[in-house]
Enzyme design. Structure first.
Site, PDB file in Angstrom:
ATOM      1  CB  SER A  98      -1.096  -0.137   1.019  1.00 37.62           C
ATOM      2  OG  SER A  98      -0.315  -0.023   2.455  1.00 37.62           O
ATOM      3  CG  LEU A 100       5.519   0.550  -3.476  1.00 30.57           C
ATOM      4  CD1 LEU A 100       5.842  -0.746  -4.225  1.00 30.57           C
ATOM      5  CD2 LEU A 100       6.492   1.665  -3.701  1.00 30.57           C
ATOM      6  CB  ALA A 101      -1.363   1.629  -3.697  1.00 30.46           C
ATOM      7  CG  LEU A 124       5.189  -8.419  -9.648  1.00 31.33           C
ATOM      8  CD1 LEU A 124       5.900  -7.541  -8.550  1.00 31.33           C
ATOM      9  CD2 LEU A 124       3.943  -9.012  -9.114  1.00 31.33           C
ATOM     10  CD  GLU A 125       0.313  -8.324 -14.663  1.00 32.83           C
ATOM     11  OE1 GLU A 125      -0.186  -8.185 -13.712  1.00 32.83           O
ATOM     12  OE2 GLU A 125       0.318  -9.414 -15.202  1.00 32.83           O
ATOM     13  CE1 TYR A 164       0.341 -17.659 -18.506  1.00 30.45           C
ATOM     14  CE2 TYR A 164      -0.758 -19.250 -16.999  1.00 30.45           C
ATOM     15  CZ  TYR A 164      -1.050 -18.104 -17.979  1.00 30.45           C
ATOM     16  OH  TYR A 164      -1.923 -17.653 -18.586  1.00 30.45           O
ATOM     17  CE  LYS A 171       8.556  -9.340 -26.008  1.00 29.72           C
ATOM     18  NZ  LYS A 171       8.916  -9.965 -27.224  1.00 29.72           N
TER      19      LYS A 171
END
Length: 185
Positions: A98, A100-101, A124-125, A164, A171
């Site tokens: 949180s 970072l959010a 991670l996106e 994965y 990508k």
């Protein structure tokens, strides 16, 4: 959700492999290499049924870096530094930090679930939703993986997923996995 003691026991029993840090009752996810930026595609429309069209969305991976300046609105994919292996009776759930959010960095913008049989580096996106450039650092903590034990009957024969966990290729492989022709799925 499993406690740190239960996670440590699973590691000792080889039901979970994690060379990284345990923090509280979760696995600390840190930013590794490579970073995969998205780039302005040559086409105006990305056809999600065409893998070449999807591939056009990506720039060159950034493999040799210690810090990276992420622009407002930018999205990039980042590999988790440590590999993870989950046994047949174990699953995980990714959550961003949180802290970072609160500066505008969304850490994981898709399903939080990591299914049994996972083996490799998580992707991670990352999205900078804030108004300022954010400087990322290699090895910085980004999130946590909470670990859960499955309840009920299960198969100990968990097949590895072909797309994965591959460290060098972050990508999307959507069109390869879900061809437009339903008979090819």
């Amino acid at each position: 959700m499993l406690s740190a003691e239960s996670i440590t026991w699973l590691i000792e029993q080889d039901a979970l492999e994690w060379p990284g840090q345990l923090r509280g009752d979760g696995l600390m996810l840190t930013l590794g290499r490579p970073l995969q930026p998205l780039a302005a595609p040559s086409m105006q429309v990305i056809d999600l049924a065409d893998q070449a069209s999807i591939d056009d969305l990506y720039g060159e991976p950034v493999t040799d870096w210690t810090s990276y300046e992420m622009m407002p609105g930018e999205m990039l994919l980042g590999a988790v530094e440590q590999p993870l292996r989950l046994g047949a009776g174990v699953m995980g759930m990714i959550g961003g930090l949180s802290h970072l959010a609160r500066v505008g960095l969304a850490v994981h913008v898709t399903s939080p679930f990591v299914l049994p049989g996972w083996n490799g580096h998580l992707t991670l996106e990352l999205v900078n939703t804030g108004p300022a450039v954010l400087r990322l650092h290699h090895g910085m903590p980004l999130g946590r993986l909470l670990v859960f034990a499955l309840d009920g009957p299960r198969s100990d024969d968990v097949a590895s997923h072909p797309f994965y966990g591959r460290e060098a290729d972050l990508k999307s492989r959507y069109a390869d996995e879900f061809p437009a022709d339903p008979s090819q799925r």
